[in-house]
Design a protein around this motif. Structure first.
Motif, PDB file in Angstrom:
ATOM      1  N   SER A   5      34.841  39.369  34.119  1.00 54.26           N
ATOM      2  CA  SER A   5      34.423  39.600  35.490  1.00 54.26           C
ATOM      3  C   SER A   5      34.120  38.308  36.232  1.00 54.26           C
ATOM      4  N   ALA A   6      33.992  37.194  35.507  1.00 50.13           N
ATOM      5  CA  ALA A   6      33.661  35.927  36.153  1.00 50.13           C
ATOM      6  C   ALA A   6      34.925  35.245  36.646  1.00 50.13           C
ATOM      7  N   PRO A   7      34.862  34.608  37.810  1.00 50.93           N
ATOM      8  CA  PRO A   7      36.051  33.907  38.301  1.00 50.93           C
ATOM      9  C   PRO A   7      36.345  32.684  37.444  1.00 50.93           C
ATOM     10  N   PRO A   8      37.618  32.379  37.214  1.00 54.39           N
ATOM     11  CA  PRO A   8      37.941  31.171  36.447  1.00 54.39           C
ATOM     12  C   PRO A   8      37.579  29.918  37.238  1.00 54.39           C
ATOM     13  N   ARG A   9      37.210  28.892  36.517  1.00 58.50           N
ATOM     14  CA  ARG A   9      36.964  27.584  37.128  1.00 58.50           C
ATOM     15  C   ARG A   9      38.204  26.729  36.853  1.00 58.50           C
ATOM     16  N   TRP A  26      45.622  30.388  42.774  1.00 60.82           N
ATOM     17  CA  TRP A  26      44.357  30.536  42.049  1.00 60.82           C
ATOM     18  C   TRP A  26      43.293  31.216  42.896  1.00 60.82           C
ATOM     19  N   GLN A  27      43.251  30.879  44.185  1.00 62.25           N
ATOM     20  CA  GLN A  27      42.246  31.504  45.043  1.00 62.25           C
ATOM     21  C   GLN A  27      42.521  32.984  45.252  1.00 62.25           C
ATOM     22  N   LEU A  29      43.167  34.884  42.967  1.00 61.33           N
ATOM     23  CA  LEU A  29      42.492  35.498  41.820  1.00 61.33           C
ATOM     24  C   LEU A  29      40.985  35.307  41.873  1.00 61.33           C
ATOM     25  N   GLY A  30      40.500  34.689  42.949  1.00 67.55           N
ATOM     26  CA  GLY A  30      39.072  34.465  43.092  1.00 67.55           C
ATOM     27  C   GLY A  30      38.572  33.238  42.363  1.00 67.55           C
ATOM     28  N   ALA A  31      39.460  32.330  41.982  1.00 71.18           N
ATOM     29  CA  ALA A  31      39.054  31.158  41.208  1.00 71.18           C
ATOM     30  C   ALA A  31      38.235  30.190  42.042  1.00 71.18           C
ATOM     31  N   GLU A  32      37.327  29.504  41.364  1.00 68.67           N
ATOM     32  CA  GLU A  32      36.618  28.370  41.944  1.00 68.67           C
ATOM     33  C   GLU A  32      37.447  27.130  41.654  1.00 68.67           C
ATOM     34  N   CYS A  33      37.851  26.395  42.688  1.00 68.87           N
ATOM     35  CA  CYS A  33      38.808  25.304  42.521  1.00 68.87           C
ATOM     36  C   CYS A  33      38.198  23.937  42.816  1.00 68.87           C
TER      37      CYS A  33
END
Length: 328
Positions: A5-9, A26-27, A29-33
């Motif tokens: 459930s956590a966004p990938p870093r 990546w964004q 998918l909700g990733a922190e970039c």
């Protein structure tokens, strides 16, 4: 990678034209970039709301997945540094300068228990995927020949034209279609190549075109044509697969109503595979993220990346031998 459930870093090293497509994917998918580049990528970071790391090592320390988008000569060193710290890696094509270096990357990832994705994005274009699925299903009988082409305005950055510095038309552009030929027809046994004009001391002058001909272990032959042409030349790709019971073809210009389709992510991508409505760059990243989550293989494996570079190695050996066939 964090829990489901956590966004990938995610950290991206390199801020060239392809970086926007990776950030967008990546964004989605909700990733922190986080991004890092030799020149501080302020405009790109502001555009996507990404943070900037001071250098590659600081970036690697902060993330779970590293995307290597920097020039090809940097791929091996950056990948090994990321893998040594337990990070999964997406690496832009070509995987490395030589197949030996590419194999070293693949072996390191395997030994560390992390995932390595060679970013051969054309496998995620819907039209190419449909042709591959039809060929595998026997829809055109036994495959006999492949014809592929890829051409457009050449890149504006000088290193792309320096074969000694990891650039080169075949290595950087035609590797997309080399990977397609391997995907569709399997192992290659010999390669011949021609380039016009030939490089001088490893340096290309534009416009430049090349042809690479492959013989596969199953008897299929592939011809790949491509070019870095004049400024403003529309980007266009074609593929034709001919079998004993029919043929399949795709022309990106026909799909776009007679003109090449510009990228919806970044307009300055004349030499890059363009975005289409099926979002191939997003599909590529989503596939890799799901492969990490589930443990299944991604559509492109490290072995695929190594095999493509091995064909490139043979193509340049053929150029040096005046176009003579070179065994793979």
């Amino acid at each position: 990678m964090p829990g489901e459930s956590a966004p990938p870093r995610v950290g991206l090293i390199g801020a060239g034209a392809i970086a926007a497509a990776h950030l967008d994917a990546w964004q989605a998918l909700g990733a922190e970039c986080v991004i890092s580049s030799r020149t501080r990528p302020t405009a790109l970071a502001e555009r996507f709301g990404a943070e900037i790391a001071e250098d590659a090592d600081a970036l690697i320390d902060r993330v779970d997945i590293v995307g290597i988008l920097a020039p090809t000569p940097t791929h091996l060193n950056l990948a090994l540094r990321a893998i040594a710290r337990g990070r999964h890696v997406v690496c832009e094509k070509p995987l490395a300068l030589t197949s030996a270096e590419a194999q070293r990357m693949a072996d390191a990832a395997d030994a560390a228990g992390v995932r390595l994705l060679p970013a051969h994005v054309v496998r995620y274009f819907a039209a190419y995927r449909r042709i591959q699925q039809a060929v595998v299903a026997g829809g055109i009988g036994a495959l006999q020949t492949l014809r592929l082409s890829r051409a457009g305005a050449g890149p504006t950055t000088a290193w792309f034209y320096d074969e000694n510095a990891g650039g080169g038309l075949i290595r950087d552009l035609l590797i997309h279609d080399i990977d397609q030929a391997l995907w569709l027809a399997g192992t290659v046994t010999s390669v011949s190549a021609r380039q016009d004009p030939p490089s001088i001391d490893g340096r290309l002058s534009a416009p430049v075109t090349a042809t690479v001909e492959l013989t596969h272990a199953n008897g299929v032959t592939s011809r790949i044509d491509g070019g870095w042409l004049g400024e403003g030349t529309p980007f266009r790709t074609t593929i034709e697969a001919v079998g004993t019971a029919g043929a399949l073809a795709h022309d990106s210009a026909a799909e776009a109503g007679g003109t090449a389709r510009a990228s919806s992510v970044d307009a300055d991508t004349g030499y890059l595979p363009p975005q289409t409505e099926d979002h191939p760059y997003r599909a590529q990243i989503a596939d890799f993220a799901e492969a990490i989550r589930t443990g299944r293989p991604a559509l492109v494996t490290p072995a695929d990346g190594v095999a493509a570079v091995a064909v490139v190695d043979a193509a340049y050996a053929s150029l040096a031998a005046g176009g003579a066939p070179i065994p793979v």
